[in-house]
Design an enzyme around this catalytic site. Structure first.
Site, PDB file in Angstrom:
ATOM      1  N   THR A  70       0.832  -1.201   0.000  1.00  0.00           N
ATOM      2  CA  THR A  70       0.000   0.000   0.000  1.00  0.00           C
ATOM      3  C   THR A  70       0.873   1.260   0.000  1.00  0.00           C
ATOM      4  O   THR A  70       0.374   2.350  -0.263  1.00  0.00           O
ATOM      5  CB  THR A  70      -0.914   0.042   1.249  1.00  0.00           C
ATOM      6  OG1 THR A  70      -0.098  -0.043   2.419  1.00  0.00           O
ATOM      7  CG2 THR A  70      -1.909  -1.106   1.231  1.00  0.00           C
TER       8      THR A  70
ATOM      9  N   ASP B  98       1.023  -4.519  18.258  1.00  0.00           N
ATOM     10  CA  ASP B  98       0.949  -3.938  16.908  1.00  0.00           C
ATOM     11  C   ASP B  98       1.463  -2.500  16.911  1.00  0.00           C
ATOM     12  O   ASP B  98       0.934  -1.641  16.210  1.00  0.00           O
ATOM     13  CB  ASP B  98      -0.487  -4.026  16.353  1.00  0.00           C
ATOM     14  CG  ASP B  98      -0.604  -3.603  14.894  1.00  0.00           C
ATOM     15  OD1 ASP B  98       0.429  -3.508  14.206  1.00  0.00           O
ATOM     16  OD2 ASP B  98      -1.740  -3.352  14.444  1.00  0.00           O
TER      17      ASP B  98
HETATM   18 CA    CA Z   1      -0.008  -3.969  11.941  1.00  0.00          CA
END
Ligand code: CA
Length: 718
Positions: free
Chosen positions: A189, A328
């Site tokens: 992306t 994350d």
């Molecule tokens: Ca991630």
């Protein structure tokens, strides 16, 4: 991801003269100016401020423009110059490149456009025909963050892992290379960057069990020059480069089975004087470190800033922002290079506000940590110890035994949305967020010390039943409202290490930033406005309703002596599809009709008319499912559907809100989900992950959620 449902402008005269003499309009229709973009021209970008030649305008990626025709004294006269309808209804994240009157930008499914930057007229369009089924590998919408332009060629990467070179003039393909192992769920992306004749490109997939890396390709031929793996593979297979041998000592167990993560999905910057490339790396895969690396370890080079030699790809130094990432907390966020007065000296610094909530200032020559301070009230760590360079975790950080509520959620205190640095104010502007995360430990790992789910699908290694149950219990405790995910525009002083001013927005997920020598700061918002602020004080100087949520960063340029500010409008990305409070997202009420919007002083074009949406939930079909089947549906929805369609089946309106599903779609539910009959529209086949009974149970859960919210709406009316 936290699918939380409820929620001086003295400008050197030479610049002016240069821009007036610009040959922009002549070249605009031919794309000819792009033919001469090279490293020398990007390095000297300040000598041609009418152009936006590279992703962050300059290699240092400050997103600061020296242009001053539009300034704090006249910005209220801004009006729309032109708009271009992209024909899309998902997220638009690209930062356009503008060369001598031509704009190059990208959109949903990696489509590329060349537009006349003065009129918005389409010069060419290139569709790489990304297989729509690849969308199931994209955690965070089918987005693309833009192109790079170099010596007459436009470079971009596709969601399904290809790097493509197009002729800047015609849009015809020159070459295309596959950058991934196509048996693995990699996605791209990010925008490529071009440094010293090499195109640099990374990828994503850190929630899908992949191993992170980034690559350099020869700009002319497309031949691979070097590749840097950010995490080690199985040591038995040997190490691809020496940095991995050192990294492997910081891992344990059979980490390679789950890929490890560390994907390079966005930020890069380059210092031509130091001849150093800076790259940010992503989170661990899976997130849960006890699952990923059961014997502990920092897990290099996850969540790190890497400094490399751009010719060879060899590492000069690294700084790990989040050792042993567990949440994350990627360090793929925007990297800005600047010179700052620190301790009585001018230091060459690198600045980043990664997801973890701390704002880092590093000496970019040595990697020395100069400061790390909270830009949001992060709860996972008390502070960063400047002696060791390491965060000091709080007890809240460890969710290996019980579910923890942690700020920030996986959306981060700041995500990919670009910041901006204004050398005149000395401030860094941050599109900051304060989302609350729910982290439930894997029940399987807790019981057995094993984690066996390896289905190459969205899989952070946490427990989805507990996740959804935690939302329900919080809603019950808090009277039906979850704590609000907050969204801010923050002006951060990187020398004083504090917020100077901040503005809270209605939505938590807002646009990237642009600042200019006209004492201006521009931002689009998730509730559908495009706003100009005074860069020094934060005073709102001008705003226009767009009726389209904005996440992309604006850019500015000049053509024929007029300055333009342009932004892509189209809501989406992680926080747009699954997060926040749908009430503050205009995408839940109006069609998310993608546009490029370009403004100039005295612009008189009409703003696009955006159609409204029906906001009431239709009566769903009757369901004869048992409570156990609805419960199974809830779990399978959490592990398979939620990442796109939202927790509790509440979406941000970018992808369909399944509570609103019409009868004809309910009638085809199994064909859509199990067989993939509408994969061409972006809804992938999931028959390899789910049984037919699972699909029926998911439908029963969707119906139960629609009925719950219809009952709640009826009760609110009475
Ligand atoms: Ca991630």
């Amino acid at each position: 991801m936290n699918p939380n449902p409820t929620r001086h402008r003295l400008l050197a005269a030479s610049f002016v003269v240069l821009s007036m003499c610009s040959t922009g309009s002549v070249l605009a229709r031919s794309g000819g100016g792009a033919a001469t973009v090279d490293g020398a021209r990007i390095i000297a970008a300040d000598s041609e401020p009418q152009n936006w030649l590279a992703h962050g305008r300059t290699y240092g990626e400050q997103r600061y423009s020296p242009l001053t025709r539009i300034n704090e004294g006249n910005v209220e006269k801004l009006g729309l110059a032109w708009s271009y309808a992209t024909g899309t209804t998902r997220g638009l994240q690209a930062s356009p490149i503008v060369v001598d009157g031509t704009m190059y930008t990208t959109g949903v499914w990696s489509v590329v456009w060349a537009l006349d930057a003065k009129t918005g007229k389409e010069l060419w369009k290139y569709d790489p025909e990304v297989p729509r089924a690849w969308g199931r590998y994209a955690c965070c919408d089918a987005v693309n963050r833009g192109v790079a332009v170099w010596k007459g060629v436009v470079y971009f990467a596709t969601l399904d892992g290809r790097l493509v070179a197009l002729d800047a003039k015609t849009g015809k393909k020159r070459w295309e290379v596959n950058t991934i192992d196509r048996s693995k769920p990699y996605t791209i992306t990010g925008a490529p960057r071009v440094v010293k004749g090499k195109v640099l490109v990374g990828n994503g997939g850190g929630e899908y069990g992949v191993r992170g890396y980034f690559s350099a390709y020869d700009a002319e031929s497309g031949k691979l020059a070097w590749r840097f793996y950010t995490v080690p593979g199985n040591p038995k297979d040997g190490f691809e480069h020496p940095e991995l041998e050192r990294a492997a000592k910081t891992w344990s167990g059979e980490w390679w089975v789950g890929g490890g993560g560390g994907t390079v999905w966005d930020s890069m910057a380059y210092d031509p004087e130091l001849d150093t490339l800076y790259v940010g790396t992503g989170n661990g895969s899976p997130w849960a470190r006890n699952v990923r690396s059961p014997g502990g370890g920092d897990n290099l080079y996850l969540s790190s800033i890497l400094a490399l030699d751009p010719d060879t790809g060899r590492l000069k130094w690294h700084y790990q922002t989040t050792p042993a990432d567990n949440w994350d907390y990627t360090a793929t966020q925007h990297i800005i290079l600047a010179e700052l007065p620190i301790g009585g000296k001018t230091r060459k610094v690198l600045m980043q506000a990664p997801k973890n909530g701390f704002f880092y200032v590093l000496d970019r020559e040595t990697g020395e940590l100069l400061s790390a301070d909270k830009y949001i009230p992060a709860t996972w760590a008390s502070h960063v110890d400047l002696k060791t360079g390491r965060p000091v975790e709080t007890p809240d950080a460890d969710y290996s035994k019980e579910t923890k509520l942690i700020i920030p959620a996986a959306f981060g205190g700041h995500n990919w949305h670009p910041m901006a640095f204004n050398p005149k104010t000395g401030l860094v502007y941050i599109p900051a967020m304060q989302p609350m995360g729910i982290y439930p430990p894997s029940e399987e790992f807790k019981k057995t010390g094993q984690y066996t789910r390896r289905d190459m699908f969205w899989n952070p290694g946490i427990d989805w039943n507990t996740y959804t149950d935690t939302i329900y219990s919080l809603l019950a405790q808090l009277g039906g409202e979850l704590p609000k995910d907050r969204g801010y525009l923050k002006a951060w002083d990187p020398v004083q290490k504090k917020t100077v001013w901040e503005i809270e927005h209605p939505a938590f997920w807002n646009g990237g930033l642009l600042t200019t020598a006209g004492n201006l700061l521009f931002q689009g918002t998730g509730d559908g406005r495009f706003v100009a602020y005074a860069a020094d004080s934060g005073k709102t100087l001008w705003a226009v309703p767009t009726m389209i949520g904005i996440i992309a960063p604006p850019v500015t340029y000049e053509v024929d002596g007029e300055q333009y500010v342009a932004v892509m409008a189209g809501y989406g990305g992680a926080g747009g599809v699954t997060g926040g409070d749908a009430r503050t997202m205009i995408s839940a009420r109006y069609l998310n009709d993608g546009h490029v919007l370009a403004f100039k002083l005295g612009g008189t074009a009409a703003m696009p008319r955006i159609a409204g949406k029906n906001a009431s939930i239709p009566e769903p079909p009757k369901s004869a499912a048992t409570a156990a089947q609805v419960e199974n549906g809830k779990y399978k929805y959490g592990s398979t559907c939620m990442v796109c369609h939202g927790a509790l089946v509440v979406s941000g309106g970018v992808v369909p809100d399944l509570r609103m599903l019409p009868a004809e779609k309910h009638a085809l539910f199994k064909e859509i989900v199990y067989d993939g009959v509408i994969h061409g529209a972006g809804m992938p086949r999931l028959g390899d992950l789910l049984t037919e009974q699972d699909v029926r149970d998911i439908q029963a859960y969707v119906i139960s959620r629609a009925n719950e919210d219809r009952a709640a709406a009826a009760a609110a009316r009475n």
